[in-house]
Design a protein around this motif. Structure first.
Motif, PDB file in Angstrom:
ATOM      1  N   LEU A   1       4.711  -1.456  -6.752  1.00 25.96           N
ATOM      2  CA  LEU A   1       5.254  -2.385  -7.744  1.00 25.96           C
ATOM      3  C   LEU A   1       6.780  -2.358  -7.727  1.00 25.96           C
ATOM      4  O   LEU A   1       7.428  -3.409  -7.718  1.00 25.96           O
ATOM      5  N   VAL A   2       7.358  -1.177  -7.706  1.00 21.09           N
ATOM      6  CA  VAL A   2       8.818  -1.061  -7.691  1.00 21.09           C
ATOM      7  C   VAL A   2       9.370  -1.698  -6.418  1.00 21.09           C
ATOM      8  O   VAL A   2      10.322  -2.487  -6.462  1.00 21.09           O
ATOM      9  N   TYR A   3       8.764  -1.378  -5.288  1.00 23.51           N
ATOM     10  CA  TYR A   3       9.212  -1.933  -4.008  1.00 23.51           C
ATOM     11  C   TYR A   3       9.156  -3.466  -4.037  1.00 23.51           C
ATOM     12  O   TYR A   3      10.113  -4.139  -3.686  1.00 23.51           O
ATOM     13  N   TYR A   4       8.012  -4.000  -4.448  1.00 20.03           N
ATOM     14  CA  TYR A   4       7.830  -5.455  -4.484  1.00 20.03           C
ATOM     15  C   TYR A   4       8.833  -6.113  -5.433  1.00 20.03           C
ATOM     16  O   TYR A   4       9.438  -7.136  -5.105  1.00 20.03           O
ATOM     17  N   SER A   5       9.017  -5.533  -6.600  1.00 15.00           N
ATOM     18  CA  SER A   5       9.911  -6.143  -7.587  1.00 15.00           C
ATOM     19  C   SER A   5      11.366  -6.139  -7.128  1.00 15.00           C
ATOM     20  O   SER A   5      12.159  -6.970  -7.576  1.00 15.00           O
ATOM     21  N   MET A   6      11.733  -5.234  -6.245  1.00 17.60           N
ATOM     22  CA  MET A   6      13.101  -5.180  -5.722  1.00 17.60           C
ATOM     23  C   MET A   6      13.261  -5.968  -4.421  1.00 17.60           C
ATOM     24  O   MET A   6      14.362  -6.128  -3.921  1.00 17.60           O
TER      25      MET A   6
ATOM     26  N   LEU B   1       0.822  -1.211   0.000  1.00 19.64           N
ATOM     27  CA  LEU B   1       0.000   0.000   0.000  1.00 19.64           C
ATOM     28  C   LEU B   1       0.852   1.254   0.000  1.00 19.64           C
ATOM     29  O   LEU B   1       1.844   1.345   0.728  1.00 19.64           O
ATOM     30  N   ASN B   2       0.458   2.206  -0.813  1.00 17.56           N
ATOM     31  CA  ASN B   2       1.027   3.546  -0.790  1.00 17.56           C
ATOM     32  C   ASN B   2      -0.136   4.509  -0.583  1.00 17.56           C
ATOM     33  O   ASN B   2      -1.122   4.440  -1.310  1.00 17.56           O
ATOM     34  N   THR B   3      -0.039   5.384   0.390  1.00 18.06           N
ATOM     35  CA  THR B   3      -1.189   6.230   0.731  1.00 18.06           C
ATOM     36  C   THR B   3      -1.055   7.687   0.316  1.00 18.06           C
ATOM     37  O   THR B   3      -1.978   8.462   0.546  1.00 18.06           O
ATOM     38  N   ASP B   4       0.052   8.083  -0.292  1.00 21.96           N
ATOM     39  CA  ASP B   4       0.199   9.513  -0.591  1.00 21.96           C
ATOM     40  C   ASP B   4       0.217   9.832  -2.081  1.00 21.96           C
ATOM     41  O   ASP B   4       0.724  10.865  -2.498  1.00 21.96           O
ATOM     42  N   ASP B   5      -0.347   8.958  -2.910  1.00 21.57           N
ATOM     43  CA  ASP B   5      -0.391   9.277  -4.332  1.00 21.57           C
ATOM     44  C   ASP B   5      -1.767   9.830  -4.695  1.00 21.57           C
ATOM     45  O   ASP B   5      -2.737   9.636  -3.963  1.00 21.57           O
ATOM     46  N   PRO B   6      -1.867  10.534  -5.827  1.00 23.55           N
ATOM     47  CA  PRO B   6      -3.143  11.159  -6.205  1.00 23.55           C
ATOM     48  C   PRO B   6      -4.147  10.217  -6.867  1.00 23.55           C
ATOM     49  O   PRO B   6      -5.254  10.640  -7.193  1.00 23.55           O
TER      50      PRO B   6
ATOM     51  N   THR C   1       4.582   3.507   2.053  1.00 18.20           N
ATOM     52  CA  THR C   1       4.518   4.939   1.777  1.00 18.20           C
ATOM     53  C   THR C   1       5.766   5.683   2.234  1.00 18.20           C
ATOM     54  O   THR C   1       6.362   6.437   1.465  1.00 18.20           O
ATOM     55  N   SER C   2       6.168   5.487   3.462  1.00 16.34           N
ATOM     56  CA  SER C   2       7.288   6.258   4.017  1.00 16.34           C
ATOM     57  C   SER C   2       8.639   5.847   3.436  1.00 16.34           C
ATOM     58  O   SER C   2       9.637   6.545   3.650  1.00 16.34           O
ATOM     59  N   LEU C   3       8.684   4.776   2.672  1.00 16.95           N
ATOM     60  CA  LEU C   3       9.941   4.285   2.102  1.00 16.95           C
ATOM     61  C   LEU C   3      10.170   4.760   0.668  1.00 16.95           C
ATOM     62  O   LEU C   3      11.219   4.489   0.089  1.00 16.95           O
ATOM     63  N   ARG C   4       9.209   5.473   0.104  1.00 18.86           N
ATOM     64  CA  ARG C   4       9.262   5.848  -1.319  1.00 18.86           C
ATOM     65  C   ARG C   4      10.291   6.943  -1.595  1.00 18.86           C
ATOM     66  O   ARG C   4      10.255   8.004  -0.992  1.00 18.86           O
TER      67      ARG C   4
ATOM     68  N   GLY D   1       4.071   7.842  -6.667  1.00 15.83           N
ATOM     69  CA  GLY D   1       3.482   7.073  -5.575  1.00 15.83           C
ATOM     70  C   GLY D   1       2.741   5.815  -5.978  1.00 15.83           C
ATOM     71  O   GLY D   1       2.895   4.773  -5.348  1.00 15.83           O
ATOM     72  N   HIS D   2       1.929   5.878  -7.031  1.00 18.09           N
ATOM     73  CA  HIS D   2       1.144   4.708  -7.428  1.00 18.09           C
ATOM     74  C   HIS D   2       2.036   3.620  -8.015  1.00 18.09           C
ATOM     75  O   HIS D   2       1.682   2.439  -7.983  1.00 18.09           O
ATOM     76  N   ASP D   3       3.188   3.999  -8.530  1.00 20.01           N
ATOM     77  CA  ASP D   3       4.152   3.028  -9.066  1.00 20.01           C
ATOM     78  C   ASP D   3       4.972   2.364  -7.966  1.00 20.01           C
ATOM     79  O   ASP D   3       5.509   1.273  -8.154  1.00 20.01           O
ATOM     80  N   TRP D   4       5.085   3.035  -6.829  1.00 23.35           N
ATOM     81  CA  TRP D   4       6.008   2.604  -5.789  1.00 23.35           C
ATOM     82  C   TRP D   4       5.755   1.192  -5.253  1.00 23.35           C
ATOM     83  O   TRP D   4       6.702   0.420  -5.097  1.00 23.35           O
TER      84      TRP D   4
END
Length: 128
Positions: free
Chosen positions: A110-115, A74-79, A96-99, A105-108
């Motif tokens: 996926l990027v986080y999981y893939s890494m 979950l990312n909570t700070d994207d539009p 959210t706080s790791l982005r 934000g909405h991509d984060w």
């Protein structure tokens, strides 16, 4: 026959077909002579929760339902609307706080999981 485990990954609005796979495999395995039910794991990456014009929280109680293990990144700070709430049938990882600032934000998720080292793992234990 059939697979021992199925891991579906739904990204944003892709949460809908991911959940549909879980629902269909559950239904097929319930039929006499049907599929032996595999272990069903779901990963939802910033899932889009609305359906149609009026069901804004549709996915909150549905995504992850009937999965043996389910996790939401979950990312909570994207539009992007309707993507900022935790799912009730999933373990939630709020990234959210790791982005990094240079990643939208909405991509984060996926990027986080893939890494992460979570890619490709099947958890036969819901607590993992």
């Amino acid at each position: 026959g059939g697979p021992a485990a199925v891991h579906v990954i739904g990204i944003s609005v892709g949460a809908f077909p991911a959940q549909a796979v879980i629902d269909e495999l559950t239904k097929l395995s319930g039929r006499q002579g049907g599929l032996v039910r595999p272990f069903l794991q779901a990963t939802f990456l910033d899932p889009f929760l609305a359906r149609g014009l009026y069901e804004w929280g549709y996915g909150i109680d549905r995504f992850g339902l009937r999965a043996d293990a389910a996790v939401q990144y979950l990312n909570t700070d994207d539009p992007v609307p309707f993507t900022n709430q935790p799912l009730s049938n999933c373990r939630t990882v709020d990234v959210t706080s790791l982005r990094p600032e240079n990643i939208f934000g909405h991509d984060w998720p996926l990027v986080y999981y893939s890494m992460s080292d979570e890619v490709g793992k099947i958890y036969y234990d819901k607590t993992s």
